[in-house]
Design a protein around this motif. Structure first.
Motif, PDB file in Angstrom:
ATOM      1  N   GLY A  49     -84.503 -20.095 -22.886  1.00  0.00           N
ATOM      2  CA  GLY A  49     -85.548 -19.170 -22.455  1.00  0.00           C
ATOM      3  C   GLY A  49     -86.385 -18.620 -23.601  1.00  0.00           C
ATOM      4  N   GLU A  50     -87.310 -17.733 -23.227  1.00  0.00           N
ATOM      5  CA  GLU A  50     -88.288 -17.207 -24.190  1.00  0.00           C
ATOM      6  C   GLU A  50     -87.894 -15.848 -24.771  1.00  0.00           C
ATOM      7  OE1 GLU A  50     -90.806 -19.002 -25.149  1.00  0.00           O
ATOM      8  OE2 GLU A  50     -90.316 -20.609 -23.725  1.00  0.00           O
ATOM      9  N   LEU A  51     -86.757 -15.326 -24.385  1.00  0.00           N
ATOM     10  CA  LEU A  51     -86.355 -14.002 -24.873  1.00  0.00           C
ATOM     11  C   LEU A  51     -86.038 -14.031 -26.360  1.00  0.00           C
ATOM     12  CD1 LEU A  51     -83.967 -12.873 -21.988  1.00  0.00           C
ATOM     13  CD2 LEU A  51     -86.271 -12.012 -22.441  1.00  0.00           C
ATOM     14  N   PRO A  52     -86.150 -12.887 -27.041  1.00  0.00           N
ATOM     15  CA  PRO A  52     -85.730 -12.816 -28.452  1.00  0.00           C
ATOM     16  C   PRO A  52     -84.242 -13.147 -28.587  1.00  0.00           C
ATOM     17  CG  PRO A  52     -86.959 -10.842 -27.807  1.00  0.00           C
ATOM     18  CD  PRO A  52     -86.683 -11.603 -26.553  1.00  0.00           C
ATOM     19  N   ALA A  53     -83.866 -13.600 -29.753  1.00  0.00           N
ATOM     20  CA  ALA A  53     -82.481 -14.029 -29.981  1.00  0.00           C
ATOM     21  C   ALA A  53     -81.472 -12.923 -29.679  1.00  0.00           C
ATOM     22  CB  ALA A  53     -82.326 -14.511 -31.419  1.00  0.00           C
ATOM     23  N   GLU A  54     -81.834 -11.654 -30.004  1.00  0.00           N
ATOM     24  CA  GLU A  54     -80.888 -10.566 -29.757  1.00  0.00           C
ATOM     25  C   GLU A  54     -80.612 -10.388 -28.262  1.00  0.00           C
ATOM     26  OE1 GLU A  54     -84.382  -8.990 -31.148  1.00  0.00           O
ATOM     27  OE2 GLU A  54     -83.791 -10.904 -32.059  1.00  0.00           O
ATOM     28  N   ARG A  55     -81.676 -10.527 -27.447  1.00  0.00           N
ATOM     29  CA  ARG A  55     -81.505 -10.387 -26.002  1.00  0.00           C
ATOM     30  C   ARG A  55     -80.687 -11.561 -25.459  1.00  0.00           C
ATOM     31  NH1 ARG A  55     -80.912  -8.000 -22.741  1.00  0.00           N
ATOM     32  NH2 ARG A  55     -82.361  -8.461 -21.048  1.00  0.00           N
ATOM     33  N   VAL A 108     -74.076 -22.982 -26.699  1.00  0.00           N
ATOM     34  CA  VAL A 108     -75.412 -22.388 -26.644  1.00  0.00           C
ATOM     35  C   VAL A 108     -75.644 -21.503 -27.864  1.00  0.00           C
ATOM     36  CG1 VAL A 108     -76.905 -20.811 -25.344  1.00  0.00           C
ATOM     37  CG2 VAL A 108     -75.581 -22.568 -24.142  1.00  0.00           C
ATOM     38  N   GLU A 109     -74.611 -20.803 -28.302  1.00  0.00           N
ATOM     39  CA  GLU A 109     -74.743 -19.981 -29.508  1.00  0.00           C
ATOM     40  C   GLU A 109     -74.988 -20.849 -30.746  1.00  0.00           C
ATOM     41  OE1 GLU A 109     -72.195 -16.012 -28.211  1.00  0.00           O
ATOM     42  OE2 GLU A 109     -71.181 -17.623 -29.300  1.00  0.00           O
ATOM     43  N   MET A 110     -74.445 -22.058 -30.762  1.00  0.00           N
ATOM     44  CA  MET A 110     -74.768 -22.989 -31.853  1.00  0.00           C
ATOM     45  C   MET A 110     -76.268 -23.264 -31.879  1.00  0.00           C
ATOM     46  SD  MET A 110     -71.784 -25.869 -31.537  1.00  0.00           S
ATOM     47  CE  MET A 110     -70.228 -25.715 -32.365  1.00  0.00           C
ATOM     48  N   ASP A 111     -76.849 -23.473 -30.699  1.00  0.00           N
ATOM     49  CA  ASP A 111     -78.298 -23.697 -30.623  1.00  0.00           C
ATOM     50  C   ASP A 111     -79.071 -22.474 -31.119  1.00  0.00           C
ATOM     51  OD1 ASP A 111     -78.303 -26.297 -29.668  1.00  0.00           O
ATOM     52  OD2 ASP A 111     -78.265 -25.686 -27.569  1.00  0.00           O
ATOM     53  N   LEU A 112     -78.615 -21.287 -30.737  1.00  0.00           N
ATOM     54  CA  LEU A 112     -79.312 -20.062 -31.158  1.00  0.00           C
ATOM     55  C   LEU A 112     -79.275 -19.907 -32.677  1.00  0.00           C
ATOM     56  CD1 LEU A 112     -78.281 -17.393 -28.484  1.00  0.00           C
ATOM     57  CD2 LEU A 112     -80.278 -18.888 -28.535  1.00  0.00           C
ATOM     58  N   ARG A 113     -78.201 -20.375 -33.290  1.00  0.00           N
ATOM     59  CA  ARG A 113     -78.096 -20.296 -34.753  1.00  0.00           C
ATOM     60  C   ARG A 113     -78.868 -21.411 -35.443  1.00  0.00           C
ATOM     61  NH1 ARG A 113     -72.543 -19.476 -33.465  1.00  0.00           N
ATOM     62  NH2 ARG A 113     -72.034 -21.605 -34.151  1.00  0.00           N
ATOM     63  N   GLY A 114     -79.402 -22.332 -34.644  1.00  0.00           N
ATOM     64  CA  GLY A 114     -80.109 -23.471 -35.243  1.00  0.00           C
ATOM     65  C   GLY A 114     -79.182 -24.420 -35.965  1.00  0.00           C
ATOM     66  N   GLU A 115     -77.977 -24.562 -35.437  1.00  0.00           N
ATOM     67  CA  GLU A 115     -76.966 -25.415 -36.073  1.00  0.00           C
ATOM     68  C   GLU A 115     -77.500 -26.841 -36.251  1.00  0.00           C
ATOM     69  OE1 GLU A 115     -72.419 -25.109 -36.693  1.00  0.00           O
ATOM     70  OE2 GLU A 115     -73.851 -23.621 -36.016  1.00  0.00           O
ATOM     71  N   GLU A 116     -77.223 -27.432 -37.395  1.00  0.00           N
ATOM     72  CA  GLU A 116     -77.573 -28.821 -37.643  1.00  0.00           C
ATOM     73  C   GLU A 116     -76.287 -29.619 -37.836  1.00  0.00           C
ATOM     74  OE1 GLU A 116     -80.263 -28.848 -40.926  1.00  0.00           O
ATOM     75  OE2 GLU A 116     -81.928 -28.022 -39.750  1.00  0.00           O
TER      76      GLU A 116
END
Length: 285
Positions: A49-55, A108-116
Motif C-alpha cells: 500500500g501507499e501508507l508511510p512505513a511507520e503506519r 512483508v517486513e523484509m520488503d518494508l526494510r528493502g531487504e536484498e
C-alpha cells in the motif's frame, strides 16, 4: 455465516488463480481457505500500500495482535472485522498453524526494510515466509497423512510458486524499486542493471538468466508435488489445480523470456478452468 461470505468475495475478486483451486473443495474447507486467503491478502496489501512505513508497521503489529486474539479464543461473532471472525471459526474447526501467518508478516517486513538477496539461500528464507507459509496454512485445512513430510513438501511447492511469481513480476517489481533475484545470479548473467526497460539490458544474457531460474523452479515443482499423494482426493485436486496454473505460467515464461519485460504473463480463464478440471480428474496438470 456473513463473515465467510465476505472472505469468499475477497478471494473471488483478488485471487483468481487461488479461487480456481479452492472451488474444488467441500464447503467447510473452501470457506476456511477463503478466510486464510483474506487475511493473507490483508497482510500483502499492507506491504504494497501507499501508507508511510511507520503506519504499515503499526498495521502489521495489529495483525499480530489479531492472531493472538484467535489463539486465545477471545474473538466473538459480533466482532466488526469479518476476516477475524471467519478465521477464528476456521481455526476452531481445523488445526491451522497460525504461527505461519507470523512468518508471512516477517516476509512483508523484509520488503518494508528493502531487504536484498545476495545468494539463493538468502532468497529461500524470504520465499519460505511469503509462500511456504501459505502452503503450511493450507495443509492445516486439507489434512495430511504425514504432516511433517507434508509440511516440507508444501514449503518446497511454495518456493516453486514464488520463483514463478518473481519471474512473472520482474518488470513490475523493478518499477517499484525492488529486485528479488539473487545478486549472484544477476551478476553471473550480466543483468545487474535491472529490468526497468521493455528489453534486456545491453550485453546481458537475459534468456540464460530466465532459463536458469525456470529450471530451478521446475525442480522445486517436481519435489513439491510429492505432496499430492498424501492428500485426500479433493484437497489433492485443489493443490494440483493451483500448482498447475503456475506451472503453465512458468512454461510460457521459459518459452518466451522477454514476454515478462512487456507485461504480466497470464493464462486465459478457459485454460485455468481446464487445469482445475484436470486436477479434479486426478492429473497433475
Amino acid at each position: 455465516m456473513a463473515a465467510y461470505r465476505y472472505c469468499e468475495a475477497v478471494t473471488a475478486l483478488q485471487a483468481r488463480n487461488f479461487s480456481y483451486g479452492i472451488r474444488l473443495l467441500p464447503e467447510s474447507k473452501r470457506l476456511a481457505m477463503s478466510a486464510l486467503y483474506a487475511l493473507a491478502r490483508r497482510v500483502d496489501d499492507i506491504g504494497d500500500g501507499e501508507l508511510p512505513a511507520e503506519r504499515k508497521t503499526e498495521q502489521l503489529l495489529a495483525t499480530r495482535a489479531l492472531l493472538d486474539e484467535i489463539r486465545t479464543g477471545s474473538v466473538v461473532e459480533e466482532d466488526t472485522d469479518p476476516i477475524k471472525v471467519a478465521l477464528a471459526d476456521a481455526a476452531r474447526r481445523f488445526p491451522i498453524p497460525l504461527d505461519a501467518f507470523e512468518e508471512l508478516i516477517d516476509g512483508v517486513e523484509m520488503d518494508l526494510r528493502g531487504e536484498e538477496y545476495r545468494t539463493f539461500e538468502d532468497l529461500k528464507v524470504y520465499c519460505r515466509c511469503v509462500a511456504g507459509s501459505i502452503g503450511r496454512l493450507s495443509l492445516g485445512v486439507y489434512g495430511c497423512e504425514d504432516p511433517k513430510r507434508g509440511a516440507e513438501y508444501a514449503d518446497t511447492l511454495g518456493l516453486a510458486l514464488q520463483l514463478t511469481n518473481i519471474l512473472r513480476d520482474l518488470r513490475e517489481d523493478a518499477g517499484n524499486g525492488r529486485s528479488y533475484l539473487p545478486a549472484e545470479d544477476l551478476a553471473r548473467f550480466g543483468c545487474e542493471q535491472g529490468f526497468a526497460l521493455s528489453r534486456p539490458p545491453a550485453g546481458a544474457d537475459f534468456t540464460g538468466l530466465v532459463a536458469f531460474q525456470a529450471q530451478r523452479a521446475q525442480g522445486y515443482f517436481e519435489e513439491g508435488l510429492r505432496l499430492l499423494p498424501m492428500l485426500d482426493r479433493r484437497s489433492r485436486a485443489c493443490t494440483a489445480a493451483m500448482a498447475g496454473i503456475y506451472h503453465r505460467l512458468l512454461g510460457r515464461i521459459a518459452a518466451e523470456p522477454e514476454s515478462v519485460l512487456r507485461g504480466r504473463v497470464s493464462l486465459p480463464g478457459w485454460e485455468k478452468a481446464y487445469v482445475a478440471l484436470s486436477g479434479l480428474a486426478g492429473g497433475r496438470s
